[in-house]
Design an enzyme around this catalytic site. Structure first.
Site, short mmCIF file in Angstrom:
data_model
loop_
_atom_site.label_atom_id
_atom_site.label_comp_id
_atom_site.label_asym_id
_atom_site.label_seq_id
_atom_site.Cartn_x
_atom_site.Cartn_y
_atom_site.Cartn_z
N VAL A 17 0.80 -1.30 0.26
CA VAL A 17 -0.09 -0.10 0.14
C VAL A 17 0.78 1.28 0.15
CG1 VAL A 17 -2.05 -1.02 1.17
CG2 VAL A 17 0.03 0.01 2.40
N GLY A 18 2.15 1.18 0.27
CA GLY A 18 3.09 2.40 0.10
C GLY A 18 3.39 2.61 1.62
N LYS A 19 3.73 1.62 2.43
CA LYS A 19 4.46 1.95 3.66
C LYS A 19 5.74 2.70 3.57
CE LYS A 19 3.91 -2.27 5.25
NZ LYS A 19 3.41 -2.84 4.08
N THR A 20 6.57 2.04 3.00
CA THR A 20 7.73 2.50 3.05
C THR A 20 8.13 4.05 2.45
OG1 THR A 20 9.01 0.34 2.77
CG2 THR A 20 10.34 1.99 1.79
N THR A 21 7.22 4.15 1.34
CA THR A 21 7.21 5.59 0.50
C THR A 21 6.73 6.45 1.61
OG1 THR A 21 6.78 4.67 -1.54
CG2 THR A 21 6.07 6.87 -1.21
N ASP A 43 10.91 -4.50 8.56
CA ASP A 43 10.32 -5.36 7.42
C ASP A 43 11.48 -6.26 6.82
OD1 ASP A 43 8.87 -6.81 5.48
OD2 ASP A 43 8.06 -4.94 4.71
N GLU A 215 -9.50 -0.04 -1.35
CA GLU A 215 -9.85 -1.24 -1.64
C GLU A 215 -10.34 -2.24 -0.44
OE1 GLU A 215 -6.98 -3.19 -4.21
OE2 GLU A 215 -6.75 -1.60 -5.55
#
Length: 319
Positions: A17-21, A43, A215
């Site tokens: 879902v874009g955690k790192t970004t 992670d 989603e």
């Protein structure tokens, strides 16, 4: 960014879902208003190196282009040697291997203790955690409370079986540890865990930022995460909804774009209804991947500045 008391910020959610970004961009934004910032990836599938476009390893590495931003990638399941593991806060004694190995989950517990010991010794004003997918993260965050309960039961057992333990004193002393010494060390470990737990449950020190996409599975996972954090009294009041396919002029004739927006709009409405008391940030689906200093600074602006959403073009498929 304005909450100067925050020491630990966890960023998590469903995979992809874009955690790192989000966590890297948050760290970049924090670096502009804090003395020193460290971002840690817990992670197993580390992505900090890709996000910052430089090699990141197990030691704190200064991020290129910044003077006060550092990054490191560590394994939350550290390779801990349980032989004579030191449980005491002051490092004054050790516990025999057979005593430790008999406690369920002790290896994971010791890994957690070692991780927290490393983090607490670091001299950074704020630490951002880029966490593993939800299930692993919840285990990490709830460890202090679980260990508190475990140590409490051990102490209760000591009171109930005091006489029997005295009879086994000779056997324990052959290993160089008396029952009193053993429980003293466990009590010292409990005090250390109590400190961590207090910090985790202090909304002035710790908060959790949930990252999701509009989603069903991601929304379901976010709700599960929020409920678990609330149950364990860990503050969470920020949600980043990523990869939103806002419609613009280019989408007027695209049925796929309109169908995707219609689907996402349904879940965005549910998020707005479910989390009306939260600070919800909406980030658009971008044309390029977010990497490097400029890319992360750009995404950081999306996190801190309300996005000027284009109005959906008139279409029967969006009604």
């Amino acid at each position: 960014l304005d909450q100067k008391s925050l020491k630990w910020i966890f960023v998590g959610g469903k995979g992809g879902v874009g955690k790192t970004t989000t966590s890297c961009s948050l760290a970049v934004a924090l670096a502009k208003v804090r003395r020193s910032v460290l971002i840690i990836s817990t992670d197993p599938a580390h992505n900090l190196s890709d996000a910052f476009k430089q090699k990141i390893n197990k030691t704190a590495t200064k991020v290129n282009g910044f003077q006060n931003l550092f990054a490191m990638e560590i394994d939350p399941k550290l390779d801990i040697d349980l032989t004579n593991m030191d449980l005491s806060a002051g490092g004054e004694g050790k516990v025999p291997t057979d005593m430790l190995s008999s406690i369920p989950g002790i290896d994971e517990a010791m890994s957690f203790s070692e991780l927290m010991k490393q983090v607490q010794q670091m001299d950074y004003e704020v630490i951002v955690f880029d966490t593993a997918p939800t299930g692993h993260t919840l285990r990490l965050l709830t460890f202090p409370k679980v260990l508190q309960q475990t140590f409490g039961k051990i102490n209760s057992l000591r009171q109930k079986l005091g006489g029997i333990l005295t009879q086994f004193a000779g056997l324990l002393q052959q290993n160089g540890t008396s029952p009193d010494e053993l429980f003293t060390k466990i009590e010292q470990a409990k005090k250390t865990i109590d400190v961590v737990n207090d910090q985790f449950q202090d909304p002035d020190s710790t908060t959790f930022v949930c990252v999701a996409i509009p989603e069903f599975l991601s929304l379901f996972e976010t709700e599960r995460l929020v409920q678990a954090l609330t149950k364990h009294e860990i503050d969470t009041h920020n949600i980043v909804v990523n990869q939103i396919h806002f419609l613009d002029d280019d989408c007027k004739e695209c049925k796929k774009c309109q169908a995707r927006w219609k689907m996402q709009k349904k879940y965005l409405d549910q998020i707005e209804e479910l989390y009306e008391d939260f600070h919800v940030v909406q980030c658009p689906l971008l044309e390029k991947e977010v990497r490097g200093k400029e890319g992360l600074e750009g995404f950081a602006k999306l996190l801190t500045t309300p996005y000027n959403k284009p109005l959906p073009p008139p279409s029967s498929s969006t009604e």
